[in-house]
Design a protein around this motif. Structure first.
Motif, PDB file in Angstrom:
ATOM      1  N   ASN A  94       0.812  -1.224   0.000  1.00 54.89           N
ATOM      2  CA  ASN A  94       0.000   0.000   0.000  1.00 54.89           C
ATOM      3  C   ASN A  94       0.845   1.273   0.000  1.00 54.89           C
ATOM      4  O   ASN A  94       0.333   2.361  -0.223  1.00 54.89           O
ATOM      5  N   PHE A  95       2.118   1.130   0.321  1.00 53.03           N
ATOM      6  CA  PHE A  95       3.021   2.280   0.366  1.00 53.03           C
ATOM      7  C   PHE A  95       4.206   1.990  -0.556  1.00 53.03           C
ATOM      8  O   PHE A  95       4.749   0.882  -0.518  1.00 53.03           O
ATOM      9  N   VAL A  96       4.565   2.977  -1.358  1.00 53.77           N
ATOM     10  CA  VAL A  96       5.746   2.781  -2.221  1.00 53.77           C
ATOM     11  C   VAL A  96       6.673   3.966  -2.087  1.00 53.77           C
ATOM     12  O   VAL A  96       6.243   5.091  -1.820  1.00 53.77           O
ATOM     13  N   VAL A  97       7.938   3.685  -2.369  1.00 59.22           N
ATOM     14  CA  VAL A  97       8.937   4.731  -2.220  1.00 59.22           C
ATOM     15  C   VAL A  97      10.062   4.533  -3.222  1.00 59.22           C
ATOM     16  O   VAL A  97      10.389   3.385  -3.574  1.00 59.22           O
ATOM     17  N   VAL A  98      10.594   5.635  -3.735  1.00 61.89           N
ATOM     18  CA  VAL A  98      11.841   5.573  -4.511  1.00 61.89           C
ATOM     19  C   VAL A  98      12.843   6.479  -3.812  1.00 61.89           C
ATOM     20  O   VAL A  98      12.463   7.478  -3.195  1.00 61.89           O
ATOM     21  N   HIS A  99      14.116   6.120  -3.942  1.00 54.27           N
ATOM     22  CA  HIS A  99      15.140   6.776  -3.123  1.00 54.27           C
ATOM     23  C   HIS A  99      16.441   6.904  -3.897  1.00 54.27           C
ATOM     24  O   HIS A  99      16.830   6.015  -4.631  1.00 54.27           O
ATOM     25  N   ASN A 100      17.092   8.020  -3.661  1.00 49.40           N
ATOM     26  CA  ASN A 100      18.438   8.237  -4.179  1.00 49.40           C
ATOM     27  C   ASN A 100      19.267   8.663  -2.984  1.00 49.40           C
ATOM     28  O   ASN A 100      18.884   9.596  -2.283  1.00 49.40           O
ATOM     29  N   GLY A 101      20.360   7.974  -2.692  1.00 51.72           N
ATOM     30  CA  GLY A 101      21.179   8.343  -1.532  1.00 51.72           C
ATOM     31  C   GLY A 101      21.456   7.121  -0.670  1.00 51.72           C
ATOM     32  O   GLY A 101      21.369   5.984  -1.145  1.00 51.72           O
ATOM     33  N   ILE A 102      21.790   7.367   0.577  1.00 53.55           N
ATOM     34  CA  ILE A 102      22.136   6.261   1.475  1.00 53.55           C
ATOM     35  C   ILE A 102      21.480   6.502   2.831  1.00 53.55           C
ATOM     36  O   ILE A 102      21.651   7.574   3.428  1.00 53.55           O
ATOM     37  N   ILE A 103      20.721   5.521   3.307  1.00 56.07           N
ATOM     38  CA  ILE A 103      20.151   5.618   4.652  1.00 56.07           C
ATOM     39  C   ILE A 103      21.170   4.964   5.592  1.00 56.07           C
ATOM     40  O   ILE A 103      21.338   3.743   5.596  1.00 56.07           O
ATOM     41  N   GLU A 104      21.848   5.796   6.374  1.00 52.57           N
ATOM     42  CA  GLU A 104      22.981   5.272   7.158  1.00 52.57           C
ATOM     43  C   GLU A 104      22.543   4.339   8.280  1.00 52.57           C
ATOM     44  O   GLU A 104      23.245   3.396   8.610  1.00 52.57           O
ATOM     45  N   ASN A 105      21.409   4.639   8.901  1.00 60.81           N
ATOM     46  CA  ASN A 105      21.005   3.822  10.059  1.00 60.81           C
ATOM     47  C   ASN A 105      20.007   2.728   9.671  1.00 60.81           C
ATOM     48  O   ASN A 105      19.196   2.301  10.482  1.00 60.81           O
ATOM     49  N   TYR A 106      20.074   2.267   8.424  1.00 60.74           N
ATOM     50  CA  TYR A 106      19.045   1.328   7.976  1.00 60.74           C
ATOM     51  C   TYR A 106      19.122  -0.022   8.689  1.00 60.74           C
ATOM     52  O   TYR A 106      18.089  -0.659   8.923  1.00 60.74           O
ATOM     53  N   LEU A 107      20.329  -0.428   9.079  1.00 57.98           N
ATOM     54  CA  LEU A 107      20.429  -1.745   9.726  1.00 57.98           C
ATOM     55  C   LEU A 107      19.710  -1.734  11.077  1.00 57.98           C
ATOM     56  O   LEU A 107      18.973  -2.657  11.405  1.00 57.98           O
ATOM     57  N   ASP A 108      19.927  -0.659  11.842  1.00 59.74           N
ATOM     58  CA  ASP A 108      19.232  -0.500  13.131  1.00 59.74           C
ATOM     59  C   ASP A 108      17.728  -0.505  12.938  1.00 59.74           C
ATOM     60  O   ASP A 108      16.986  -1.213  13.630  1.00 59.74           O
ATOM     61  N   LEU A 109      17.302   0.324  11.983  1.00 60.73           N
ATOM     62  CA  LEU A 109      15.859   0.452  11.739  1.00 60.73           C
ATOM     63  C   LEU A 109      15.271  -0.880  11.282  1.00 60.73           C
ATOM     64  O   LEU A 109      14.196  -1.297  11.712  1.00 60.73           O
ATOM     65  N   LYS A 110      16.020  -1.570  10.430  1.00 61.40           N
ATOM     66  CA  LYS A 110      15.538  -2.835   9.881  1.00 61.40           C
ATOM     67  C   LYS A 110      15.324  -3.851  11.007  1.00 61.40           C
ATOM     68  O   LYS A 110      14.297  -4.519  11.069  1.00 61.40           O
ATOM     69  N   GLU A 111      16.323  -3.896  11.909  1.00 61.55           N
ATOM     70  CA  GLU A 111      16.224  -4.840  13.028  1.00 61.55           C
ATOM     71  C   GLU A 111      14.948  -4.584  13.836  1.00 61.55           C
ATOM     72  O   GLU A 111      14.197  -5.512  14.145  1.00 61.55           O
ATOM     73  N   LYS A 112      14.718  -3.291  14.126  1.00 58.47           N
ATOM     74  CA  LYS A 112      13.538  -2.954  14.938  1.00 58.47           C
ATOM     75  C   LYS A 112      12.248  -3.284  14.190  1.00 58.47           C
ATOM     76  O   LYS A 112      11.291  -3.783  14.770  1.00 58.47           O
ATOM     77  N   LEU A 113      12.251  -3.032  12.907  1.00 58.97           N
ATOM     78  CA  LEU A 113      11.033  -3.304  12.128  1.00 58.97           C
ATOM     79  C   LEU A 113      10.781  -4.809  12.031  1.00 58.97           C
ATOM     80  O   LEU A 113       9.636  -5.269  12.094  1.00 58.97           O
ATOM     81  N   ILE A 114      11.858  -5.570  11.919  1.00 55.53           N
ATOM     82  CA  ILE A 114      11.694  -7.035  11.855  1.00 55.53           C
ATOM     83  C   ILE A 114      11.099  -7.538  13.172  1.00 55.53           C
ATOM     84  O   ILE A 114      10.197  -8.373  13.199  1.00 55.53           O
ATOM     85  N   GLU A 115      11.600  -6.954  14.289  1.00 53.04           N
ATOM     86  CA  GLU A 115      11.038  -7.338  15.601  1.00 53.04           C
ATOM     87  C   GLU A 115       9.541  -7.084  15.646  1.00 53.04           C
ATOM     88  O   GLU A 115       8.788  -7.801  16.291  1.00 53.04           O
ATOM     89  N   LYS A 116       9.124  -6.028  14.954  1.00 49.90           N
ATOM     90  CA  LYS A 116       7.691  -5.700  14.959  1.00 49.90           C
ATOM     91  C   LYS A 116       6.910  -6.524  13.946  1.00 49.90           C
ATOM     92  O   LYS A 116       5.713  -6.310  13.746  1.00 49.90           O
ATOM     93  N   GLY A 117       7.583  -7.394  13.235  1.00 45.59           N
ATOM     94  CA  GLY A 117       6.883  -8.308  12.331  1.00 45.59           C
ATOM     95  C   GLY A 117       6.970  -7.955  10.852  1.00 45.59           C
ATOM     96  O   GLY A 117       6.359  -8.616  10.027  1.00 45.59           O
ATOM     97  N   HIS A 118       7.699  -6.898  10.517  1.00 47.92           N
ATOM     98  CA  HIS A 118       7.811  -6.549   9.092  1.00 47.92           C
ATOM     99  C   HIS A 118       8.684  -7.571   8.364  1.00 47.92           C
ATOM    100  O   HIS A 118       9.677  -8.055   8.909  1.00 47.92           O
ATOM    101  N   VAL A 119       8.283  -7.858   7.142  1.00 53.68           N
ATOM    102  CA  VAL A 119       9.035  -8.848   6.363  1.00 53.68           C
ATOM    103  C   VAL A 119       9.746  -8.130   5.219  1.00 53.68           C
ATOM    104  O   VAL A 119       9.105  -7.452   4.408  1.00 53.68           O
ATOM    105  N   PHE A 120      11.057  -8.301   5.183  1.00 52.47           N
ATOM    106  CA  PHE A 120      11.854  -7.623   4.151  1.00 52.47           C
ATOM    107  C   PHE A 120      12.164  -8.589   3.011  1.00 52.47           C
ATOM    108  O   PHE A 120      12.422  -9.760   3.242  1.00 52.47           O
ATOM    109  N   VAL A 121      12.171  -8.051   1.800  1.00 48.99           N
ATOM    110  CA  VAL A 121      12.470  -8.933   0.673  1.00 48.99           C
ATOM    111  C   VAL A 121      13.774  -8.545  -0.047  1.00 48.99           C
ATOM    112  O   VAL A 121      14.301  -9.329  -0.816  1.00 48.99           O
ATOM    113  N   SER A 122      14.267  -7.340   0.222  1.00 47.49           N
ATOM    114  CA  SER A 122      15.467  -6.913  -0.515  1.00 47.49           C
ATOM    115  C   SER A 122      16.638  -6.706   0.431  1.00 47.49           C
ATOM    116  O   SER A 122      16.483  -6.757   1.656  1.00 47.49           O
TER     117      SER A 122
END
Ligand code: F6R
Length: 609
Positions: A94-122
């Motif tokens: 339901n949400f889409v995004v395009v991005h140019n650049g680098i999200i530096e804290n993505y690993l931290d954020l990803k870990e927290k989101l996974i804990e909340k049940g988000h499923v990552f594919v990339s």
């Protein structure tokens, strides 16, 4: 360094998205994708490969809808693949995004989101943004985007779309470009002007921290605090070709001016906040990984070889590991002494240079562990090496390498510090000083670029010289090699670099009245010796342009002209002192009317022997 587009209006969005992307392919072309809302759901089509592959997939199945976003990718986090291509979606689509650049804290954020049940594919940093948006959305699209922007660190231009608010696109930027093209009853979004100039020439250029809510009839821009910003319309009067070069006359000068940004990007996420260490998530080596490594061998060609030459100083002095540097085309045919105790490093912007690739294979065959420093994710060299450090310079189009070189220097310097840290060969306080020095580099590179007028004057004055000599000692010699290569390859002036201490052994015979000598004097441990060499050439009536640090009164006394760079650590001086040499080469070539971006007889990527 990717290309971004967005459309909202009465027409079919896909038409603009695909045409806009085709104008941005020079910014990245390893994969492409678009997302279009059809009134019920968001349809995403994305694929690895050039835009032509995407167009082919869509040929008989063009997504219908009047709002959409698109992307053409230059991979940084995650190799080129279908799933790593943009647009990225949340768990629900339901949400889409395009991005140019680098999200530096993505690993931290990803870990927290996974804990909340988000499923990552990339494997990308961008995907966290889509999941964050899903996480924060409570019926207020704008509010959720604000929360996302507050949570992420790094550099970005971002464009967001959701099926729950299908009358708007929201975008924001920090350290990456984003423009909004203002149409009649329709609006356009793009990372760069070439994408939109066939549609409108009236634009808003977003500034860092600004967020825009774009509907088909309106564009609301606000700052980080949510306070409305009244934007001035910027009328674009460039032609299509100039627009591709961001208004610069040539890609080379555009790329020279991109250096502060790409230096920052190459360091992004790799320097500890408290300056105490270098973080290479892609290596994750421990002290034990270095056990048994007795020497480092660096092979590369051309400018990348010069970066290797600098790397030798960095690694030997900081990590205390012996380093051999070799031209790849020599290395592969000299039955080298390489075995399991060797760490072989290859440096290559393109990742495709045939000799460098062959040297890498040869080192591997002989049992060495291998590491590539390259700018192209998924390139042959990246695939062949055991480990890879990417320079995040973005696509380099001019044949003469500039931003790739400085990002290679930043990368190998970080590598030297990383190895020194692992080996405990560097005092913690010294590590902190050097990392702090790195963090100052983007601003200092800006300062160098702001002082271009004297360089233009020298280029005009000495641009018709037959010979130019570059001299320096230690790291200044390594930079002299690169300065001479830049000058000869684009201006066709005969240029040679010499270790200043070698002058007496022959070269001095060539120094006669009026010959320009560029003397680099940034290295304090050999400074006095360099001054003596400057006196030697001055005594033969050479015209000397000295390159030193701001405030160097001593140097000013002995040379005819000075180009002064901001003070920095001796190791970091090459990253700044090469910039005036690039500019000098560029303006000398302009003075002589040369084809700067396509010098005679040269190709960007040398894939044949
Ligand atoms: C000079 C230049 C070349 C390249 C060399 C290696 O300005 O660009 O010398 O540095 O051909 O290319 P890569 O780094 O792609 O392996």
């Amino acid at each position: 360094m990717c290309g971004i587009v967005g459309y909202i209006g009465p027409k079919q969005a896909a038409g603009f998205l695909l045409e806009g992307l085709s104008k941005l392919e020079y910014r990245g072309y390893d994969s492409a994708g678009i997302a279009v809302f059809d009134g019920e759901k968001i349809n995403v089509t994305k694929t690895v490969g050039r835009l032509a592959v995407l167009k082919d997939q869509l040929k008989n199945n063009m997504p219908q809808g009047q709002i959409g976003i698109g992307h053409t990718r230059w991979a940084t986090h995650g190799r080129p693949s279908d799933v790593n291509s943009h647009p990225h979606t949340d768990c629900t689509g339901n949400f889409v995004v395009v991005h140019n650049g680098i999200i530096e804290n993505y690993l931290d954020l990803k870990e927290k989101l996974i804990e909340k049940g988000h499923v990552f594919v990339s494997e990308t940093d961008t995907e966290v943004v889509a999941h964050l948006l899903e996480e924060y959305y409570d019926g207020d699209f704008e509010g959720a985007v604000k929360k996302v922007l507050a949570a992420i660190e790094g550099s970005y231009s971002l464009v967001f779309m959701t099926k729950f608010d299908p009358d708007k696109i929201i975008c924001s930027k920090k350290d990456n470009p984003l423009v909004i093209g203002l149409g009649q009853g329709e609006n356009f979004i793009a990372s760069d002007i070439p994408a939109i100039i066939n549609y409108t020439r009236r634009t808003y250029i977003l500034s860092d921290g600004e967020m825009a809510v774009v509907t088909k009839d309106s564009v609301w821009v606000m700052n980080r605090q949510g306070v409305p910003v009244s934007k001035k319309v910027f009328e674009v009067n460039w032609d299509a070709e100039a627009a591709e070069k961001g208004g610069y006359e040539h890609f080379m000068i555009k790329e020279i001016y991109e250096q502060p940004k790409v230096i920052r990007e190459t360091m992004s996420g790799r320097l500890a906040k408290d300056n105490s260490e270098i973080i290479f998530d892609e290596l994750k080596w421990t002290k034990e990984d270095l056990v048994g490594i007795k020497k480092i061998l660096i092979t590369a060609c051309g400018t990348a070889y010069h970066a290797g030459f600098v790397a030798k100083y960095f690694i030997e002095q900081l990590a205390r590991i012996p380093v051999e540097v070799d031209i790849a085309s020599e290395f592969r045919y000299r039955t080298p002494l390489v075995d399991e105790s060797t760490l072989a490093i290859v440096i290559s912007q393109s990742g495709e240079t045939i000799d460098t690739l062959a040297a890498l294979k040869e080192a591997k065959r002989l049992g060495a562990r291998t590491l590539a420093v390259t700018n192209v994710v998924g390139s042959s060299i990246a695939r062949e090496a055991d480990h890879v450090i990417y320079t995040w310079a973005g696509p380099e189009i001019a044949v003469a390498s500039t931003k790739a070189y400085t990002t290679q220097l930043v990368s190998v310097f970080m590598l030297a510090l990383y190895l020194a840290g692992l080996k405990e060969a560097i005092a913690p306080e010294r590590m902190k000083e050097l990392v702090a020095g790195l963090k100052n580099l983007p601003a200092q590179a800006h300062e160098v670029l702001d002082d271009v007028e004297p360089i233009k004057t020298f280029a005009e004055k000495y641009g018709f010289s037959e010979d130019v000599f570059f001299i320096g000692r230690s790291l200044d010699y390594a930079v002299a090699l690169e300065g001479a290569l830049k000058l000869k390859e684009i201006s066709y002036i005969h240029a040679e670099a010499y270790a200043a201490g070698e002058l007496k052994h022959g070269t001095l015979a060539l120094i006669i009245e009026g010959v320009p000598v560029i003397a680099l004097a940034t290295q304090s441990d050999v400074y006095d010796k360099t001054l003596s060499n400057i006196k030697e050439v001055k005594a033969r009536d050479a015209v000397v342009i000295g390159i030193g640090f701001v405030g160097d009164k001593q140097l000013e006394k002995y040379v005819d002209h000075t180009i002064l760079i901001p003070r920095t650590e001796k190791y970091l001086a090459p990253i700044l002192s090469v910039i005036p040499l690039q500019l000098l080469a560029y303006y000398a070539a302009i003075t002589r009317g040369c084809d700067v971006d396509k010098p005679r007889n040269l190709a960007k990527s040398v894939t044949v022997e």
